[in-house]
Design a protein around this motif. Sequence first.
Motif, PDB file in Angstrom:
ATOM      1  N   ALA A  88      52.887  30.845  33.547  1.00 23.31           N
ATOM      2  CA  ALA A  88      53.107  29.504  34.083  1.00 23.31           C
ATOM      3  C   ALA A  88      52.022  29.153  35.101  1.00 23.31           C
ATOM      4  N   TYR A  89      51.740  27.851  35.184  1.00 17.81           N
ATOM      5  CA  TYR A  89      50.870  27.334  36.246  1.00 17.81           C
ATOM      6  C   TYR A  89      51.725  27.126  37.504  1.00 17.81           C
ATOM      7  N   TRP A  90      52.939  26.576  37.279  1.00 16.09           N
ATOM      8  CA  TRP A  90      53.885  26.436  38.388  1.00 16.09           C
ATOM      9  C   TRP A  90      55.276  26.765  37.903  1.00 16.09           C
ATOM     10  N   ALA A 102      52.830  24.950  32.359  1.00 17.55           N
ATOM     11  CA  ALA A 102      52.363  26.209  31.770  1.00 17.55           C
ATOM     12  C   ALA A 102      51.338  25.948  30.684  1.00 17.55           C
ATOM     13  N   ARG A 103      50.629  27.005  30.302  1.00 16.56           N
ATOM     14  CA  ARG A 103      49.615  26.878  29.249  1.00 16.56           C
ATOM     15  C   ARG A 103      49.629  28.023  28.229  1.00 16.56           C
ATOM     16  N   SER A 104      50.264  29.169  28.548  1.00 19.21           N
ATOM     17  CA  SER A 104      50.050  30.303  27.638  1.00 19.21           C
ATOM     18  C   SER A 104      51.329  31.002  27.212  1.00 19.21           C
ATOM     19  N   VAL A 157      52.033  20.161  23.878  1.00 17.18           N
ATOM     20  CA  VAL A 157      51.919  21.590  23.563  1.00 17.18           C
ATOM     21  C   VAL A 157      50.477  22.026  23.740  1.00 17.18           C
ATOM     22  N   HIS A 158      50.288  23.167  24.398  1.00 17.54           N
ATOM     23  CA  HIS A 158      48.928  23.616  24.627  1.00 17.54           C
ATOM     24  C   HIS A 158      48.477  24.586  23.555  1.00 17.54           C
ATOM     25  N   ILE A 159      49.253  25.645  23.368  1.00 21.45           N
ATOM     26  CA  ILE A 159      48.894  26.565  22.285  1.00 21.45           C
ATOM     27  C   ILE A 159      50.144  27.008  21.525  1.00 21.45           C
ATOM     28  N   SER A 160      49.926  27.547  20.335  1.00 23.98           N
ATOM     29  CA  SER A 160      50.986  28.179  19.551  1.00 23.98           C
ATOM     30  C   SER A 160      50.484  29.551  19.141  1.00 23.98           C
ATOM     31  N   ARG A 161      51.361  30.522  19.172  1.00 23.42           N
ATOM     32  CA  ARG A 161      51.000  31.867  18.735  1.00 23.42           C
ATOM     33  C   ARG A 161      52.104  32.416  17.851  1.00 23.42           C
ATOM     34  N   PRO A 162      51.746  32.951  16.677  1.00 19.31           N
ATOM     35  CA  PRO A 162      52.764  33.544  15.812  1.00 19.31           C
ATOM     36  C   PRO A 162      53.131  34.952  16.276  1.00 19.31           C
ATOM     37  N   GLY A 219      37.277  29.344  24.450  1.00 18.44           N
ATOM     38  CA  GLY A 219      38.502  29.418  23.664  1.00 18.44           C
ATOM     39  C   GLY A 219      38.766  30.903  23.483  1.00 18.44           C
ATOM     40  N   ARG A 220      38.917  31.341  22.263  1.00 18.58           N
ATOM     41  CA  ARG A 220      39.010  32.792  22.046  1.00 18.58           C
ATOM     42  C   ARG A 220      37.637  33.381  21.713  1.00 18.58           C
ATOM     43  N   GLY A 221      36.619  32.521  21.615  1.00 19.26           N
ATOM     44  CA  GLY A 221      35.274  32.986  21.289  1.00 19.26           C
ATOM     45  C   GLY A 221      35.086  33.124  19.789  1.00 19.26           C
ATOM     46  N   GLY A 265      54.644  24.064  25.799  1.00 21.77           N
ATOM     47  CA  GLY A 265      54.227  22.741  26.275  1.00 21.77           C
ATOM     48  C   GLY A 265      53.669  22.841  27.675  1.00 21.77           C
ATOM     49  N   ARG A 266      52.975  21.785  28.069  1.00 24.15           N
ATOM     50  CA  ARG A 266      52.473  21.654  29.425  1.00 24.15           C
ATOM     51  C   ARG A 266      53.627  21.684  30.422  1.00 24.15           C
ATOM     52  N   ASP A 267      54.832  21.247  29.970  1.00 27.35           N
ATOM     53  CA  ASP A 267      56.019  21.245  30.828  1.00 27.35           C
ATOM     54  C   ASP A 267      56.703  22.617  30.857  1.00 27.35           C
TER      55      ASP A 267
HETATM   56 FE1  DHE Z   1      43.352  24.110  27.233  1.00 26.95          FE
HETATM   57  C1  DHE Z   1      43.570  27.097  25.524  1.00 26.95           C
HETATM   58  C2  DHE Z   1      44.242  25.670  30.102  1.00 26.95           C
HETATM   59  C3  DHE Z   1      42.510  21.288  28.954  1.00 26.95           C
HETATM   60  C4  DHE Z   1      43.182  22.381  24.310  1.00 26.95           C
HETATM   61  N1  DHE Z   1      43.803  26.038  27.724  1.00 26.95           N
HETATM   62  C5  DHE Z   1      43.815  27.136  26.873  1.00 26.95           C
HETATM   63  C6  DHE Z   1      44.154  28.315  27.628  1.00 26.95           C
HETATM   64  C7  DHE Z   1      44.363  27.908  28.927  1.00 26.95           C
HETATM   65  C8  DHE Z   1      44.140  26.474  28.975  1.00 26.95           C
HETATM   66  C9  DHE Z   1      44.756  28.783  30.092  1.00 26.95           C
HETATM   67  C10 DHE Z   1      44.251  29.747  27.084  1.00 26.95           C
HETATM   68  C11 DHE Z   1      45.628  30.033  26.580  1.00 26.95           C
HETATM   69  C12 DHE Z   1      45.747  31.423  25.998  1.00 26.95           C
HETATM   70  O1  DHE Z   1      44.845  31.830  25.235  1.00 26.95           O
HETATM   71  O2  DHE Z   1      46.719  32.132  26.290  1.00 26.95           O
HETATM   72  N2  DHE Z   1      43.330  23.583  29.198  1.00 26.95           N
HETATM   73  C13 DHE Z   1      43.753  24.366  30.213  1.00 26.95           C
HETATM   74  C14 DHE Z   1      43.603  23.662  31.465  1.00 26.95           C
HETATM   75  O3  DHE Z   1      43.992  24.075  32.593  1.00 26.95           O
HETATM   76  C15 DHE Z   1      42.854  22.423  31.201  1.00 26.95           C
HETATM   77  C16 DHE Z   1      41.421  22.584  31.671  1.00 26.95           C
HETATM   78  C17 DHE Z   1      43.356  21.198  31.931  1.00 26.95           C
HETATM   79  C18 DHE Z   1      44.800  20.909  31.753  1.00 26.95           C
HETATM   80  O4  DHE Z   1      45.355  20.204  32.601  1.00 26.95           O
HETATM   81  O5  DHE Z   1      45.403  21.358  30.805  1.00 26.95           O
HETATM   82  C19 DHE Z   1      42.910  22.387  29.672  1.00 26.95           C
HETATM   83  N3  DHE Z   1      42.905  22.155  26.713  1.00 26.95           N
HETATM   84  C20 DHE Z   1      42.594  21.170  27.577  1.00 26.95           C
HETATM   85  C21 DHE Z   1      42.359  19.923  26.884  1.00 26.95           C
HETATM   86  O6  DHE Z   1      42.038  18.820  27.404  1.00 26.95           O
HETATM   87  C22 DHE Z   1      42.530  20.186  25.429  1.00 26.95           C
HETATM   88  C23 DHE Z   1      41.213  19.960  24.685  1.00 26.95           C
HETATM   89  C24 DHE Z   1      43.565  19.282  24.796  1.00 26.95           C
HETATM   90  C25 DHE Z   1      44.922  19.426  25.388  1.00 26.95           C
HETATM   91  O7  DHE Z   1      45.799  19.851  24.674  1.00 26.95           O
HETATM   92  O8  DHE Z   1      45.106  19.118  26.570  1.00 26.95           O
HETATM   93  C26 DHE Z   1      42.912  21.658  25.451  1.00 26.95           C
HETATM   94  N4  DHE Z   1      43.365  24.645  25.276  1.00 26.95           N
HETATM   95  C27 DHE Z   1      43.309  23.773  24.232  1.00 26.95           C
HETATM   96  C28 DHE Z   1      43.365  24.520  22.988  1.00 26.95           C
HETATM   97  C29 DHE Z   1      43.455  25.892  23.334  1.00 26.95           C
HETATM   98  C30 DHE Z   1      43.459  25.940  24.773  1.00 26.95           C
HETATM   99  C31 DHE Z   1      43.296  23.909  21.594  1.00 26.95           C
HETATM  100  C32 DHE Z   1      43.522  27.097  22.390  1.00 26.95           C
HETATM  101  C33 DHE Z   1      42.196  27.354  21.785  1.00 26.95           C
HETATM  102  C34 DHE Z   1      42.165  28.559  20.883  1.00 26.95           C
HETATM  103  O9  DHE Z   1      41.535  28.454  19.826  1.00 26.95           O
HETATM  104  O10 DHE Z   1      42.752  29.589  21.234  1.00 26.95           O
END
Ligand code: DHE
Length: 545
Positions: free
Chosen positions: A246-248, A226-228, A183-188, A373-375, A199-201
């Motif tokens: 999505a990324y793809w 995907a990431r967002s 899982v990349h992010i969670s949003r309520p 991040g979000r700054g 998830g990344r998937d």
């Molecule tokens: Fe992230 C946010 C993409 C690697 C943890 N990451 C984001 C966002 C994107 C992104 C587009 C914004 C989402 C949004 O706000 O809608 N991240 C990517 C990548 O493409 C990258 C560089 C490589 C990859 O293959 O994923 C990548 N990211 C990482 C990590 O290695 C981290 C540290 C651990 C992990 O889970 O893979 C990581 N990314 C995070 C976190 C956020 C994040 C914790 C949200 C931060 C926040 O406070 O909003």
Amino acid sequence: ISSGSTELAYSGAPTAMTGEAARKFIDSEGPNMTQQEFDVATEVYFQRCAGCHGVLRKGATGKPLTVDITREKGTDYLKALITYGSPAGMPNWGTSGDLTEEQVDIMARFLQHEPPEPPEWGMQEMRDSWALLVPPEERPDAPQHDRDIENFFAVTLRDSGEVAIIDGTTKEIVNVVKTGYAVHISRPSASGRYMYTIGRDAKIDMIDLWMDPPDRVAEIKVGLEARSVETSKYHGYEDKYAIAGAYWPPQYTVMEGDTLEPLKIVSTRGMTVDTQEYHPEPRVAAIVASHEHPEFIVNVKETGKILLVNYENVDSLSVTTIGAARFLHDGGWDASKRYFLTAANNSDRIAIIDSRERKLVGLPEVTKIPHPGRGANITDPEFGPVWVTSALGNANITFLGTDPEGHPDQAWKVVRTLEGQGGGSLFVKSHPTSTNLWVDSPLNPDEGISQSVAVYDINNLDAGFEVLPIAEWAELGEGPKRVVQPEFNKAGDEVWFSVWSGQDQESAIVVVDDRTRKLKHVIKGPEVITPTGKFNVYNTVKDIY
Ligand code: DHE
């Protein structure tokens, strides 16, 4: 692993990867294989391997499998790895009987060829993957527990494909929910009731925080990577829509907020902002919800464009396209929540959007590879309201003026640069009630730096930073123990850090008292596997950071 392997091989809609649909070529530098073998391998890869190793094989939960790596390992090594698996989590596809000896041999050779272009993922695939586990009418009409939901944290357990819902008040793990991979992010949702995790998937899981314990009510897969994910926040549209990028395939999808039913899919393929050339794979990076209009703000990475997607009429989405710079990545709001500031990390710039007037108001040059991040929003003693980013490429912590009315001369300009512990920083954080600015550096090669954080006194920035040994405080065993992503509790008097170790190693969440900068609590145990992002319900809904 046999039963686990069904889970590992994601059981969504099978993807048609054979025939003309996939553009494939057998690279002459890879070992011999026939087109038929290549077709078989392509299919197997998407069913069994892509979830962990990524569609484009760049690595995710699993290791990267790009040809520079696989060709060096060679066929025999790869065959053994696929057959027997590894302690790092690679399933034993051969000895479990999931793949035949012949299939293992084909896969070992296939991985030494460039990956074929992955399949598209349209409405049919989305609908096939969509599951409404608990329909809205069967959900509770009031919270089923007495916990303070606004102080819940959704914590990514990256390598176990789970999210932990942690009660920020009692520090108890309320539930561990099975989700997509990494899982990349969670949003309520705007009301704070639902948590969407992606998830990344590209699998989204929707968790109802009113349930006891909080659990999943819907799921969908919006692509292959995907990431967002984000949710509509404009007045009158609370909880109405969700969106995922999505990324793809390169696209975003608007869904019903309470069911995840997919409504509209929009491709982001198109022309780059600068050279105006066609780009076939512009990935969707950060998405935020506007407070000024019924709009989502969508970063398109490779084309360098920011889309304001108006969801008033989903059947005829109107999209304002703002040219910024390449490659757009992550970003967040200023303190007034009118201006969105986002990193263009290949251009070393921050793009600033006025979400009310729908225009770019600045594109200042900052530092090498900004990564906000979000700054963080703080009030600088000299320059007033500023937004802060750290960087991957160097130790700089950059302050941008965000107050065009009170401090017009400084607006959208770099007003201050501090030197932090070192490069490899990913996230900064503060809170309106705090006088601290927290800066992580998890990717710094020096362990002393990656396992600690720097904290500044906002009212005495010239004094430099104090270093807190967060990983040491967690008292864990061996492991990389990277300290990542500060996140405040609802009250703003605690700041939480992930101590992110290997999958088979002990990790933890460390809670620090923001006022005294002393250790307050450690959350650890067998369930806390590779924690990374943490999202406090109240702060994330209200965009407080
Ligand atoms: Fe992230 C946010 C993409 C690697 C943890 N990451 C984001 C966002 C994107 C992104 C587009 C914004 C989402 C949004 O706000 O809608 N991240 C990517 C990548 O493409 C990258 C560089 C490589 C990859 O293959 O994923 C990548 N990211 C990482 C990590 O290695 C981290 C540290 C651990 C992990 O889970 O893979 C990581 N990314 C995070 C976190 C956020 C994040 C914790 C949200 C931060 C926040 O406070 O909003």
